[in-house]
Write an enzyme that holds these catalytic residues in place. Structure first.
Site, PDB file in Angstrom:
ATOM      1  N   SER A 360      41.936  41.134  28.916  1.00 53.53           N
ATOM      2  CA  SER A 360      42.951  40.673  29.837  1.00 53.53           C
ATOM      3  C   SER A 360      43.961  41.799  29.931  1.00 53.53           C
ATOM      4  CB  SER A 360      43.609  39.409  29.297  1.00 53.53           C
ATOM      5  OG  SER A 360      44.718  39.096  30.078  1.00 53.53           O
ATOM      6  N   ARG A 361      44.077  42.395  31.121  1.00 58.23           N
ATOM      7  CA  ARG A 361      44.874  43.619  31.203  1.00 58.23           C
ATOM      8  C   ARG A 361      46.363  43.368  31.308  1.00 58.23           C
ATOM      9  NH1 ARG A 361      40.626  44.982  34.848  1.00 58.23           N
ATOM     10  NH2 ARG A 361      38.943  45.773  33.550  1.00 58.23           N
ATOM     11  N   VAL A 362      46.783  42.196  31.751  1.00 61.44           N
ATOM     12  CA  VAL A 362      48.223  41.970  31.870  1.00 61.44           C
ATOM     13  C   VAL A 362      48.704  40.776  31.056  1.00 61.44           C
ATOM     14  CG1 VAL A 362      48.480  43.041  34.118  1.00 61.44           C
ATOM     15  CG2 VAL A 362      47.926  40.639  33.987  1.00 61.44           C
TER      16      VAL A 362
END
Ligand code: ATP
Ligand code: MG
Length: 491
Positions: A360-362
């Site tokens: 999950s990048r953010v």
């Protein structure tokens, strides 16, 4: 009397004007497989709704100098060569608003569950994504209630997180659980079905109804029996319905189930319209098809009301191949992916999240403090366990510390599994992970682990309900709460 008459007539004659009535229409020159070619009909807009003689509707998606290519929205009505076509002057739109909550609609806003939708606000299904200045960074968590996701691949409101996996790996279940977990959290949920069997959609509806989720949810459905054009429109319509709430400062969660079938519907449409096929026979603009949809997920700035639209698109892979054309496209557009694996699923690890390939990048930025404190080392622990487990298959005599690590890893894997529709609150997840780290489950055999976790939760609810309530309220795990939890297990 006569003069009155003549004055009246004179006035009439003076104001009489002979204006030609312009009547714009085209003629169907070819029709078949859900698409129609129209000749004539100048001045049409891209995506404009066309009305055919006899009541059928179509959408103009190929505009040419001497006509247009249209996809038919309702295939039931007969459209024949030579029938007349009128432009309606407006693009495809859907009714939006509060009255849709709890309803099941098709992509052009017709009710599928009874009475007509009452709404006087319509949004075009295709709308531009919010621009740069109206966005802000994702900062609020969207808890899914699944411990493996909330701890390792946290999702923030306004994020786009892909759920990807082979068929029958629990993709829909993960998305539905995320919807069920929004109960009482003031999030409007939209489940958008594309090209699925009607029976599957009806099972989803049953789950939503049985868990009281229809009170805050909307279902937009185009099933496998609907025309490719309807399936193509479905996600855009769902997004437009969500945008109405987002623009009013609300939080929205939209599930697109699934975009692989959406791409297939679009391919069918394009091939029938004789557009040139590209890789895997998809048309050249297949990337734009999904990027413009997913770009509409946003976390709006405070000036714009602060609403959010979180998107959970689903992609089905074949044979675990996440590097196929459509999966790689969508992976590159989203802010991370939850990768569900068949092998894990069949081994009973459900949700079958492959923690190594899921990111999950953010979402990390939005993760509650409490969760951050207890989950920081989880990923490494799981990775070490997986590596060790592979090696342990070769050698039989393992030293004590390796065996201990393997056992602990196994217990952790089981702690991260959850039954269908069995959701944990933030406090429950935090407490379980915290106690796991602090020896609360040491010595429990892996087989007993699920039972032990359930018993532990029961015990916590009886012995320290205040601590759990505090974690849920503050989103943090204070030292005092840590002490209280440890006291509960007698450590
Ligand atoms: P499809 O490819 O057909 O869309 P899917 O990937 O969406 O499948 P689901 O329909 O969500 O998969 O789940 C497949 C089956 O696995 C269902 O029967 C569901 O009840 C079961 N299942 C999913 N998750 C769990 C779970 N956590 N615990 C137990 N059973 C589960
Ligand atoms: Mg499914």
């Amino acid at each position: 009397m006569a003069t009155e008459m003549s004055a009246f007539l004179r006035k009439k004659i003076e104001s009489f004007s002979v204006k030609p009535v312009v009547y714009d229409y085209g003629t169907v020159s070819r029709v078949g497989d859900g698409v129609a070619r129209v000749v004539g009909l100048p001045g049409r807009r891209y995506g404009e709704l066309l009305q055919f003689e006899g009541g059928a509707f179509g959408m103009a998606i190929d505009l040419e100098e001497d006509g247009a290519g249209a996809v038919l929205l309702n295939t039931g009505n007969a459209v024949s060569v030579g029938s007349r076509v009128h432009g309606t002057g407006h693009v495809c739109d859907v009714p939006v608003g509060e009255s849709l909550i709890g309803r099941v609609v098709d992509p052009i806003g017709r009710a599928l569950d009874g009475a007509d939708i009452e709404s006087d606000t319509y949004y075009p299904v295709e709308r531009p994504a919010p621009d740069l200045v109206s966005r802000r960074a994702v900062d609020t968590p969207l808890m899914t209630g699944m411990i493996s996701i909330d701890s390792l691949v946290p999702i923030g409101r306004g994020q786009r997180e892909l759920i990807i996996g082979d068929r029958q790996t629990g993709k829909t279940t993960v998305a539905l659980d995320a919807i069920l977990n929004q109960k009482g959290k003031d999030v409007i949920c939209i489940y958008c079905a594309v090209g699925q069997k009607a029976s599957t959609v009806s099972a989803v509806l049953d789950t939503l109804r049985a868990n009281g989720a229809m009170a805050y949810s909307i279902v937009v459905a185009a099933t496998a029996s609907d025309s490719p054009a309807m399936q193509y429109l479905s996600p855009y319509a769902a997004c437009a319905i969500g945008e109405y709430f987002m623009e009013r400062g609300r939080d929205v969660l939209v599930v697109y189930d699934d975009l692989s079938k959406h791409a297939v519907a679009y391919r069918a449409m394009s091939l029938l319209l004789r557009r040139s096929p590209g890789r895997e026979a998809y048309p050249g603009d297949i990337f734009y098809l999904h990027s413009r949809l997913l770009e509409r997920a946003a976390c709006l700035s405070r000036e714009r009301g602060g609403g959010t639209l979180t998107a959970l698109p689903i992609i089905e892979t074949k044979g675990g191949n996440i590097s196929a054309y459509i999966p790689t496209n969508v992976i590159s557009i989203t802010d991370g992916q939850i990768y569900l694996e068949s092998e894990l699923f069949h081994n009973g690890v459900r949700p079958a999240v492959n923690t190594g390939l899921s990111v999950s990048r953010v979402g990390r930025a939005a993760q509650p403090q409490a969760m951050r404190k207890v989950s920081s080392s989880l990923r490494i622990e799981l990775a070490q366990y997986r590596e060790m487990a592979v090696f342990s298959r070769f050698g039989s005599d393992l030293d004590a510390s390796t065996r201990k690590m393997l056992e602990s890893g196994e217990r952790l894997t089981i702690l991260l599994t959850q039954g269908k529709n069995e959701l944990y609150s933030l406090a429950e997840q935090t407490a379980l992970l915290f106690l796991f780290k602090n020896g609360g489950f040491d010595g429990v055999s892996p087989k007993q682990m699920r039972l032990a976790a359930a018993e532990m939760l029961m015990k916590l609810h009886v012995m320290c309900p205040d601590t759990l309530e505090e974690i849920d309220r503050t989103g943090d795990l204070s030292d005092e709460a840590k002490r209280a939890l440890l006291e509960c297990i007698g450590a």
